[in-house]
Design a protein around this motif. Structure first.
Motif, PDB file in Angstrom:
ATOM      1  N   THR A 150       0.816  -1.221   0.000  1.00 35.24           N
ATOM      2  CA  THR A 150       0.000   0.000   0.000  1.00 35.24           C
ATOM      3  C   THR A 150       0.848   1.269   0.000  1.00 35.24           C
ATOM      4  N   ILE A 151       0.505   2.156  -0.903  1.00 39.28           N
ATOM      5  CA  ILE A 151       1.201   3.443  -1.006  1.00 39.28           C
ATOM      6  C   ILE A 151       0.947   4.259   0.276  1.00 39.28           C
ATOM      7  N   GLU A 152       1.937   5.030   0.679  1.00 38.95           N
ATOM      8  CA  GLU A 152       1.755   5.922   1.828  1.00 38.95           C
ATOM      9  C   GLU A 152       1.954   7.365   1.365  1.00 38.95           C
ATOM     10  N   TYR A 153       1.843   8.297   2.264  1.00 41.90           N
ATOM     11  CA  TYR A 153       1.841   9.719   1.906  1.00 41.90           C
ATOM     12  C   TYR A 153       3.187  10.129   1.315  1.00 41.90           C
ATOM     13  N   GLY A 154       3.218  10.318   0.023  1.00 41.36           N
ATOM     14  CA  GLY A 154       4.449  10.758  -0.640  1.00 41.36           C
ATOM     15  C   GLY A 154       5.443   9.651  -0.896  1.00 41.36           C
ATOM     16  N   SER A 155       5.084   8.427  -0.566  1.00 39.73           N
ATOM     17  CA  SER A 155       6.046   7.332  -0.699  1.00 39.73           C
ATOM     18  C   SER A 155       5.373   6.083  -1.267  1.00 39.73           C
ATOM     19  N   GLN A 156       6.140   5.377  -2.078  1.00 36.80           N
ATOM     20  CA  GLN A 156       5.701   4.069  -2.576  1.00 36.80           C
ATOM     21  C   GLN A 156       6.339   3.023  -1.669  1.00 36.80           C
ATOM     22  N   MET A 157       5.571   1.991  -1.368  1.00 37.13           N
ATOM     23  CA  MET A 157       6.036   1.005  -0.388  1.00 37.13           C
ATOM     24  C   MET A 157       6.201  -0.380  -1.050  1.00 37.13           C
ATOM     25  N   LEU A 158       7.307  -1.041  -0.716  1.00 36.56           N
ATOM     26  CA  LEU A 158       7.531  -2.402  -1.191  1.00 36.56           C
ATOM     27  C   LEU A 158       7.749  -3.307   0.013  1.00 36.56           C
ATOM     28  N   SER A 159       7.362  -4.563  -0.134  1.00 33.30           N
ATOM     29  CA  SER A 159       7.712  -5.572   0.857  1.00 33.30           C
ATOM     30  C   SER A 159       8.597  -6.575   0.137  1.00 33.30           C
ATOM     31  N   LEU A 160       9.837  -6.696   0.573  1.00 34.45           N
ATOM     32  CA  LEU A 160      10.796  -7.547  -0.137  1.00 34.45           C
ATOM     33  C   LEU A 160      11.315  -8.662   0.754  1.00 34.45           C
ATOM     34  N   GLY A 161      11.543  -9.815   0.136  1.00 37.95           N
ATOM     35  CA  GLY A 161      12.043 -10.970   0.879  1.00 37.95           C
ATOM     36  C   GLY A 161      10.906 -11.721   1.528  1.00 37.95           C
ATOM     37  N   GLY A 162      11.227 -12.416   2.613  1.00 35.34           N
ATOM     38  CA  GLY A 162      10.192 -13.164   3.323  1.00 35.34           C
ATOM     39  C   GLY A 162      10.296 -14.656   3.066  1.00 35.34           C
ATOM     40  N   VAL A 163       9.698 -15.410   3.971  1.00 37.90           N
ATOM     41  CA  VAL A 163       9.847 -16.869   3.957  1.00 37.90           C
ATOM     42  C   VAL A 163       9.268 -17.490   2.691  1.00 37.90           C
ATOM     43  N   HIS A 164       8.224 -16.875   2.145  1.00 35.42           N
ATOM     44  CA  HIS A 164       7.604 -17.442   0.943  1.00 35.42           C
ATOM     45  C   HIS A 164       8.617 -17.497  -0.208  1.00 35.42           C
ATOM     46  N   HIS A 165       9.380 -16.394  -0.376  1.00 31.06           N
ATOM     47  CA  HIS A 165      10.353 -16.376  -1.475  1.00 31.06           C
ATOM     48  C   HIS A 165      11.634 -17.131  -1.102  1.00 31.06           C
ATOM     49  N   LEU A 166      11.966 -17.149   0.194  1.00 29.64           N
ATOM     50  CA  LEU A 166      13.185 -17.856   0.611  1.00 29.64           C
ATOM     51  C   LEU A 166      13.015 -19.370   0.469  1.00 29.64           C
ATOM     52  N   THR A 167      11.822 -19.851   0.793  1.00 30.83           N
ATOM     53  CA  THR A 167      11.659 -21.317   0.866  1.00 30.83           C
ATOM     54  C   THR A 167      10.586 -21.879  -0.065  1.00 30.83           C
ATOM     55  N   GLY A 168       9.662 -21.028  -0.520  1.00 31.73           N
ATOM     56  CA  GLY A 168       8.480 -21.561  -1.207  1.00 31.73           C
ATOM     57  C   GLY A 168       8.598 -21.664  -2.711  1.00 31.73           C
ATOM     58  N   GLY A 169       9.684 -21.144  -3.294  1.00 31.07           N
ATOM     59  CA  GLY A 169       9.827 -21.204  -4.747  1.00 31.07           C
ATOM     60  C   GLY A 169      10.981 -22.115  -5.131  1.00 31.07           C
ATOM     61  N   SER A 170      11.624 -21.790  -6.258  1.00 32.75           N
ATOM     62  CA  SER A 170      12.760 -22.608  -6.709  1.00 32.75           C
ATOM     63  C   SER A 170      13.984 -22.308  -5.841  1.00 32.75           C
ATOM     64  N   LYS A 171      14.998 -23.158  -6.005  1.00 32.82           N
ATOM     65  CA  LYS A 171      16.240 -22.951  -5.260  1.00 32.82           C
ATOM     66  C   LYS A 171      16.841 -21.587  -5.639  1.00 32.82           C
ATOM     67  N   ARG A 172      16.784 -21.276  -6.942  1.00 32.05           N
ATOM     68  CA  ARG A 172      17.360 -19.988  -7.393  1.00 32.05           C
ATOM     69  C   ARG A 172      16.583 -18.810  -6.798  1.00 32.05           C
ATOM     70  N   GLU A 173      15.265 -18.934  -6.736  1.00 31.77           N
ATOM     71  CA  GLU A 173      14.465 -17.845  -6.154  1.00 31.77           C
ATOM     72  C   GLU A 173      14.897 -17.599  -4.706  1.00 31.77           C
ATOM     73  N   GLY A 174      15.071 -18.685  -3.960  1.00 26.72           N
ATOM     74  CA  GLY A 174      15.487 -18.557  -2.559  1.00 26.72           C
ATOM     75  C   GLY A 174      16.853 -17.906  -2.438  1.00 26.72           C
ATOM     76  N   ARG A 175      17.755 -18.314  -3.303  1.00 26.58           N
ATOM     77  CA  ARG A 175      19.132 -17.814  -3.230  1.00 26.58           C
ATOM     78  C   ARG A 175      19.198 -16.330  -3.625  1.00 26.58           C
ATOM     79  N   VAL A 176      18.505 -16.002  -4.725  1.00 27.95           N
ATOM     80  CA  VAL A 176      18.504 -14.600  -5.179  1.00 27.95           C
ATOM     81  C   VAL A 176      17.848 -13.703  -4.125  1.00 27.95           C
ATOM     82  N   THR A 177      16.734 -14.195  -3.559  1.00 27.36           N
ATOM     83  CA  THR A 177      16.041 -13.414  -2.516  1.00 27.36           C
ATOM     84  C   THR A 177      16.971 -13.190  -1.328  1.00 27.36           C
ATOM     85  N   CYS A 178      17.667 -14.237  -0.931  1.00 28.30           N
ATOM     86  CA  CYS A 178      18.562 -14.148   0.227  1.00 28.30           C
ATOM     87  C   CYS A 178      19.686 -13.134  -0.035  1.00 28.30           C
ATOM     88  N   ASP A 179      20.291 -13.208  -1.209  1.00 33.05           N
ATOM     89  CA  ASP A 179      21.368 -12.255  -1.564  1.00 33.05           C
ATOM     90  C   ASP A 179      20.836 -10.822  -1.547  1.00 33.05           C
TER      91      ASP A 179
END
Ligand code: SF4
Length: 485
Positions: A150-179
């Motif tokens: 959700t966008i906030e006042y004057g700022s765009q917001m991102l949520s990056l990383g998290g267990v879903h990307h670390l463990t729930g996708g391919s090995k490369r997805e987990g590794r790239v997310t971790c880096d």
């Protein structure tokens, strides 16, 4: 049953990978090595010491080589989790449990590098420019690594990383997310791409770079707020102002601020959906043009003038929410907006919009759950640690930096990475993020919550027997031990 190392190797048991490390080499994460047949943390533990002068300034720092072995009583010395190492499984006591005395009170700090599978980075990017639709996937090196939130006042917001990307996708997805996560935490630039949106370079404490352009200003407010702030300064110099904004475009003479100044309506009509007088939604599509819209020519949002209200010769300013884009017009006899040179008095107010914009920055917050097994390294009765934190008896810090502890269950902490020492973050190939965390409390409280009392050491003992790196204390952070904390 513990593993037996192959001849000439040591087993690192600081994470579930259990690397077998040959002499002179390091394990998979480069944090531990085999030096002289001993498992050794590659980086020394980071220790802070502040000495406060009469002015209240930090005047000097202890170097391990300068310490003559005399007891450091009541000294503001703090052993941080950076470089402290990890114990695994967590039922083993944390690597450093350090006692100290502060203003006559015995304190203890339990220090570790937590291995966090459940963690993410919340990113605030100060820009009006549209980065992509909410919920869009954010990719790093082609891999899904987060999403737009959700966008906030004057700022765009991102949520990056998290267990879903670390463990729930391919090995490369987990590794790239971790880096990516480690780089974000270590204040390095990270390039991401929003699906259906922009390329963004994010670096903690630095200006965002959107589609190759470094952002300069965070907007002064939405279009309506900008009208409200500057109405009086425009009064007498213009007959109409339109502040173009992707969310709420403002029209001065219709807006309450213009009415309050008894400005006659200009009769201007613009695209979009009227919300309340002088406030319009959806005048254009989102984009990287004026005020976070996709327009580069402001006249494209003007649909005409009400003939009964319009007055030829009216002076009209169109401006963006940062003042970076502006144009001045005179209404001719046929009610057409004709470009004209902006008078100095009007330009001054446009410049004042820019002056009131703060520098655009990326804010990177590390959000992690320390409510799991990590607590067992602190106490044999983990729920008591959680309660002690909620009761404000135990202070949590990350690399000495203050954290926000979320209400509710568990120990979910959030910390601004710019307040932590450089290179505080590491990784292990499980994959998971390694981050420093310290719990500081009265020694008596530590005993009450079932702490590992037999493992409490003094600062002097740490200095005598460990490799330490002394770094300057960030004076903006409250000192973690004592009343001022
Ligand atoms: S990855 Fe690192 S922490 Fe884990 S076992 Fe190997 S050297 Fe030790």
């Amino acid at each position: 049953m513990s593993e037996t190392p192959a001849p000439g190797k040591v087993i690192c048991d600081a994470c579930p990978v259990l690397c077998q490390i040959s002499e002179g080499r390091t394990g998979a994460c480069d944090r531990w090595g085999n030096f002289g047949g001993k498992l050794t943390r590659v980086d020394p533990v980071v220790l802070f010491r502040k000495v406060v002068g009469e002015s209240g300034q930090v005047t000097e720092f202890l170097e391990q080589k300068d310490w003559d072995g005399t007891p450091i009583s009541d000294a503001p010395v703090f052993v941080s989790g950076v470089g402290s190492g990890t114990t695994y499984p967590d039922y083993k006591p944390a690597p450093f449990i350090v006692g100290s005395r502060h203003e006559g009170v015995d304190m203890v700090t339990v220090v570790t590098e937590g291995i966090f599978s459940y963690c993410s980075f919340k990113i605030k990017i100060d820009t009006d420019r549209w980065l992509g639709p909410e919920q869009a996937t954010v990719r790093c090196k082609g891999e899904a690594a987060g999403h737009v939130t959700t966008i906030e006042y004057g700022s765009q917001m991102l949520s990056l990383g998290g267990v879903h990307h670390l463990t729930g996708g391919s090995k490369r997805e987990g590794r790239v997310t971790c880096d990516m996560m480690m780089d974000l935490g270590n204040k390095k630039p990270v390039e991401v791409e929003v699906e259906g949106g922009a390329h963004v370079v994010i670096q903690a404490g630095k200006a965002p770079i959107v589609n190759g352009v470094e952002e300069q200003r965070m907007r002064v407010g939405c279009g309506s707020a900008t009208i409200g702030i500057f109405a009086k300064q425009w009064h007498g110099h213009v007959d109409e102002v339109v502040v173009v904004d992707d969310h709420i475009t403002g029209i001065l003479t219709e807006h309450q601020a213009g009415r309050f100044l008894a400005m006659p309506p200009s009769g201007i009509r613009i695209k979009g959906r009227k919300s309340t007088p002088g406030r319009y939604f959806q005048v254009a599509n989102p984009g990287t043009g004026w005020g976070g819209t996709d327009i580069t020519d402001p006249l494209t949002i003007v649909t005409g003038f009400e003939p009964k209200l319009a007055r030829p010769g009216s002076r009209i300013l169109m401006v963006s929410t940062t003042g970076e884009d502006s144009a001045y017009f005179i209404l001719d006899d046929k009610l057409r907006m004709t470009p004209a040179e902006m008078p100095d008095a009007v330009r001054k107010v446009v410049e004042r919009i820019g002056e009131n914009c703060e520098p655009a920055l990326c804010t990177v917050l590390f959000l992690a759950g320390a409510g799991g097994s990590l607590r067992a390294g602190v106490t044999e009765n983990p729920v008591r640690l959680t309660r002690s934190i909620k009761d404000l008896l135990t202070k949590v810090t990350c690399g000495g930096a203050p954290v926000y502890v979320w209400p509710g269950g568990g120990i979910t902490v959030m910390v601004d990475v710019t307040r932590m020492p450089d290179n505080s973050f590491g990784w292990v190939p499980t994959p998971a993020i390694v981050a420093p965390i310290e719990f500081t409390m009265r020694l008596s409280d530590y005993a009450t919550l079932g702490g590992h009392m037999d493992r409490v050491r003094t600062v002097e003992d740490v200095l005598k027997s460990e490799r330490v790196r002394v770094v300057g204390w960030d004076g903006l952070n409250p000192w973690p031990v004592g009343r001022e904390a």
